[in-house]
Design an enzyme around this catalytic site. Structure first.
Site, PDB file in Angstrom:
ATOM      1  N   SER A  10      78.990  50.123  20.034  1.00  0.00           N
ATOM      2  CA  SER A  10      79.753  51.032  20.882  1.00  0.00           C
ATOM      3  C   SER A  10      80.365  50.205  21.994  1.00  0.00           C
ATOM      4  O   SER A  10      79.659  49.516  22.740  1.00  0.00           O
ATOM      5  CB  SER A  10      78.793  52.085  21.440  1.00  0.00           C
ATOM      6  OG  SER A  10      79.433  52.839  22.415  1.00  0.00           O
ATOM      7  N   LYS A  68      87.174  50.863  23.480  1.00  0.00           N
ATOM      8  CA  LYS A  68      88.065  50.601  22.362  1.00  0.00           C
ATOM      9  C   LYS A  68      89.466  50.212  22.767  1.00  0.00           C
ATOM     10  O   LYS A  68      90.126  49.465  22.065  1.00  0.00           O
ATOM     11  CB  LYS A  68      88.065  51.804  21.427  1.00  0.00           C
ATOM     12  CG  LYS A  68      86.745  51.745  20.694  1.00  0.00           C
ATOM     13  CD  LYS A  68      86.385  52.971  19.965  1.00  0.00           C
ATOM     14  CE  LYS A  68      84.961  52.877  19.516  1.00  0.00           C
ATOM     15  NZ  LYS A  68      84.014  53.207  20.580  1.00  0.00           N
ATOM     16  N   LEU A  85      81.080  59.849  24.241  1.00  0.00           N
ATOM     17  CA  LEU A  85      80.572  60.655  23.134  1.00  0.00           C
ATOM     18  C   LEU A  85      79.536  59.868  22.340  1.00  0.00           C
ATOM     19  O   LEU A  85      78.450  60.357  22.034  1.00  0.00           O
ATOM     20  CB  LEU A  85      81.777  61.036  22.255  1.00  0.00           C
ATOM     21  CG  LEU A  85      81.463  61.831  21.006  1.00  0.00           C
ATOM     22  CD1 LEU A  85      80.985  63.230  21.382  1.00  0.00           C
ATOM     23  CD2 LEU A  85      82.709  61.915  20.131  1.00  0.00           C
ATOM     24  N   GLU A  86      79.902  58.637  22.035  1.00  0.00           N
ATOM     25  CA  GLU A  86      78.976  57.780  21.288  1.00  0.00           C
ATOM     26  C   GLU A  86      77.672  57.604  22.073  1.00  0.00           C
ATOM     27  O   GLU A  86      76.578  57.684  21.531  1.00  0.00           O
ATOM     28  CB  GLU A  86      79.584  56.391  21.071  1.00  0.00           C
ATOM     29  CG  GLU A  86      80.820  56.407  20.207  1.00  0.00           C
ATOM     30  CD  GLU A  86      81.587  55.096  20.285  1.00  0.00           C
ATOM     31  OE1 GLU A  86      82.731  55.068  19.881  1.00  0.00           O
ATOM     32  OE2 GLU A  86      81.004  54.101  20.760  1.00  0.00           O
ATOM     33  N   LEU A  87      77.895  57.368  23.349  1.00  0.00           N
ATOM     34  CA  LEU A  87      76.738  57.147  24.207  1.00  0.00           C
ATOM     35  C   LEU A  87      75.809  58.346  24.177  1.00  0.00           C
ATOM     36  O   LEU A  87      74.602  58.225  23.978  1.00  0.00           O
ATOM     37  CB  LEU A  87      77.218  56.874  25.627  1.00  0.00           C
ATOM     38  CG  LEU A  87      76.126  56.574  26.643  1.00  0.00           C
ATOM     39  CD1 LEU A  87      75.417  55.275  26.274  1.00  0.00           C
ATOM     40  CD2 LEU A  87      76.726  56.460  28.031  1.00  0.00           C
TER      41      LEU A  87
END
Ligand SMILES: *[C@@H]1O[C@H](CO)[C@@H](O)[C@H](O)[C@H]1NC(C)=O
Ligand SMILES: *[C@@H]1O[C@H](CO)[C@@H](O)[C@H](O)[C@H]1NC(C)=O
Ligand SMILES: *[C@@H]1O[C@H](CO)[C@@H](O)[C@H](O)[C@H]1NC(C)=O
Ligand SMILES: *[C@@H]1O[C@H](CO)[C@@H](O)[C@H](O)[C@H]1NC(C)=O
Ligand SMILES: *[C@@H]1O[C@H](CO)[C@@H](O)[C@H](O)[C@H]1NC(C)=O
Ligand SMILES: *[C@@H]1O[C@H](CO)[C@@H](O)[C@H](O)[C@H]1NC(C)=O
Ligand SMILES: *[C@@H]1O[C@H](CO)[C@@H](O)[C@H](O)[C@H]1NC(C)=O
Ligand SMILES: *[C@@H]1O[C@H](CO)[C@@H](O)[C@H](O)[C@H]1NC(C)=O
Ligand SMILES: *[C@@H]1O[C@H](CO)[C@@H](O)[C@H](O)[C@H]1NC(C)=O
Length: 540
Positions: A379, A382, A453-455
């Site tokens: 993660s 990006k 969100l990933e986190l």
């Protein structure tokens, strides 16, 4: 007055008078080769001068009556006032003599004793003297009859010369038992140009004092002696006692007939104080069960007092560790503890290396059975903006370059592995679920936009469902992350890795080791190609 001073006074007095006493004894013993004289008794000094001419000396001969003696009779004889002098007396002078003054006769029998060739004195001519122990022993070497003629005096004890005590011309001391023996005074007498010896020998016997002591057994009153069965043991008893005191071991009836129990005869010695030191042993040749835990008493007694000592034989304790073995044990224990502590410290310090080494050795692989596709989901931020270019490169190039090419892990990098289109949220959710680790490359701008969100889904998996482990890589130094969600701070410090640019770059650096350590164990498939492996990675 002091004894010595008194003696000196007497000495001076006797030398001054230098009188020769007459001898009333009929039998006189004298030693061959020594000066000797006879003096008629009963002449007072007032008569002295007048009677000189009147005194006559005779020697009795068995065969022909008696012969008058004059200076012609023998060169060794001198007649001086009322003395008959021999210089010296010899064996042939043995016999009977008489003197005559007017009608007065005096007779003597002279016994001349042969000189002992092997000794400094003759045993037939000793004066026996008993001296009580601790009392004064005084030996004076003097002969007032010849005092003017004596120019040297020596003293011998058992024919060994001893040093005279100065003016005393003899010895004086407190008697001890070892002082007993033959004391010989030898005066060197000078007469008419010749030297003669004048000897006198005392046979000194030291006798015990009359004072009685209280008999006592020396040492403790009770002793335990540790024994093994079948062993030989001696019980020693020493006592201080008087000559006629009783000293004995009490032996039980059953032991009296036992040949293994034996009372030794008593050994005695005199102490210098005139007491008797007695030593008695009770010997067990072969200690038996019946000899254990019995009191064996040793007793000394007289009319006035009794003293007893008890001994007990006890069995030797078995588990007694000898002292040196015990010491060695302690040293060993300390040594081993220190070694263990060192090993533990080394293990803690090199934990990561050891685990990695073990994984390689055991070819452990945790990834085979859990049904997940990826080893880690990366993660990162990006958007590739100029201010986060390094971070982007690290996540997309450096990380897979090492983990995938060198160590055979399979990473999930969104930009690379996810086909554009589709529902991003669902996609990310399922990718994280398919991954074994979640690697978060943390930087200032990370927590903005969609990486959140990933986190969040990752944290949910990790903290709530415990399905995934999070690895945090601080790309920019920590401390600046004031905005981190509190749950992230709960991560164990060891799960947070710091990227230190150049220092972390080589793939054998601590950073990569720590990262590998946090990654699941995986058998390395060496599909790395050498060209890329050697220069490690190009500096961004
Ligand atoms: C000695 O003896 C003579 C007679 O023999 C006498 O006259 C004289 O007094 C005596 N001398 C002494 C000192 O006794
Ligand atoms: C010396 O005389 C005594 C008695 O007169 C005699 O018994 C002894 O045997 C004599 N000794 C010698 C060595 O002649
Ligand atoms: C010396 O004295 C001891 C003890 O009184 C005695 O036994 C010994 O016979 C004496 N020696 C001589 C030579 O008289
Ligand atoms: C001195 O020596 C003579 C000769 O041996 C002896 O008869 C006499 O007893 C001695 N006197 C003393 C005091 O020892
Ligand atoms: C003893 O005295 C005499 C003279 O009186 C002397 O000739 C002799 O050397 C003396 N001996 C010693 C040992 O002093
Ligand atoms: C006198 O005695 C001494 C030892 O004490 C000895 O050497 C010496 O020969 C003796 N002298 C005579 C004359 O006996
Ligand atoms: C008694 O004395 C002997 C030596 O005389 C010694 O070997 C032994 O150990 C002693 N016994 C005890 C109980 O002290
Ligand atoms: C030695 O032991 C015996 C026996 O008890 C005793 O009669 C004797 O007095 C002892 N001897 C001494 C010198 O104590
Ligand atoms: C030794 O003395 C104790 C009492 O003091 C007694 O009980 C024990 O029987 C005695 N031992 C022997 C062997 O006589």
């Amino acid at each position: 007055m002091h004894r010595g001073e008194l003696f000196l006074l007497l000495c001076v007095f006797s030398v001054g008078s230098a009188s020769r006493s007459c001898i009333r004894r009929h039998q006189i013993h004298t030693l061959e080769g020594e000066p000797f004289y006879l003096k008629h008794c009963g002449i007072t000094s007032s008569e002295h001068k007048n009677e000189t001419a009147a005194i006559r000396w005779f020697r009795v001969h068995a065969s022909h009556g008696y012969v008058e003696l004059n200076t012609q009779s023998s060169p060794r004889i001198t007649l001086q006032s009322h003395y008959l002098e021999f210089w010296p007396v010899e064996l042939e002078d043995n016999g009977t003599y008489f003197s005559q003054v007017g009608n007065d006769h005096q007779t003597w029998t002279l016994i001349v004793i042969k000189r002992n060739e092997h000794s400094c004195f003759s045993e037939k001519l000793v004066i026996n003297k008993n001296v009580e122990v601790k009392k004064s022993l005084l030996i004076k070497c003097e002969n007032s009859s010849y005092s003017e003629l004596i120019n040297h005096t020596s003293l011998y004890k058992n024919c060994k010369e001893i040093v005279l005590q100065g003016l005393l011309r003899g010895i004086q001391k407190d008697a001890e038992f070892e002082d007993g023996g033959y004391y010989t005074c030898v005066h060197s007498v000078h007469h008419n140009g010749k030297q003669y010896n004048l000897t006198k020998t005392y046979n000194i016997t030291i006798i015990e004092g009359n004072s009685k002591i209280t008999p006592a057994i020396l040492g403790r009153k009770f002793d335990t002696v540790e024994v093994d069965l079948g062993e030989e043991v001696e019980l020693n008893c020493t006592a201080l006692l008087n000559k006629n005191d009783l000293f004995y071991w009490s032996i039980r009836k059953e032991d009296r007939s036992n040949p293994n129990v034996h009372e030794d005869t008593n050994m005695t010695t005199w102490t210098s104080e005139g007491k008797l030191h007695a030593f008695k042993k009770l010997t067990f040749r072969n200690v038996a069960e019946t000899n254990l835990n019995v009191l064996y008493n040793c007793t000394v007694t007289n009319e006035e007092a009794t003293d007893t000592k008890s001994f007990m034989l006890v069995r030797k304790e078995m588990a007694d560790i000898p002292g040196h073995v015990f010491m060695r044990g302690i040293i060993m224990a300390v040594f081993i503890s220190v070694a263990v502590v060192c090993v533990v410290i080394l293990c803690v310090i090199y934990k990561v290396d050891l685990v990695l080494f073990y994984r390689r050795l055991a070819e452990r692989d945790e990834t085979l059975t859990d049904g997940k596709t990826y080893d880690a989901f990366v993660s990162y931020l990006k958007e590739c903006r100029p201010d986060n270019g390094e971070e982007h490169t690290f996540a997309v190039e450096t990380l897979p370059g090492v983990l995938e090419k060198q160590f055979g892990y399979k990473l999930c990098i969104f930009e690379r592995d996810v086909v554009p289109g589709g529902a991003v949220v669902d996609e990310i959710q399922s990718l994280i679920e398919k991954s074994r680790r979640l690697i978060i490359v943390l930087s200032k701008s990370y927590l903005t936009n969609e990486t959140r969100l990933e986190l969040e889904s990752g944290l949910h998996e990790a903290l709530v469902e415990r399905k995934i482990k999070i690895i945090l890589i601080e790309f920019t130094p920590a401390g600046s992350f004031t905005f981190l969600p509190p749950s992230l701070k709960l991560l164990k410090p060891c799960r947070v890795l710091k990227w230190q640019a150049d220092k972390s770059l080589p793939y054998n650096s601590r950073f990569w080791k720590n990262l590998l350590y946090l990654m699941p164990a995986k058998a390395i498939k060496p599909w790395r190609d050498e060209a890329e492996a050697l220069p490690v990675l190009s500096t961004p």
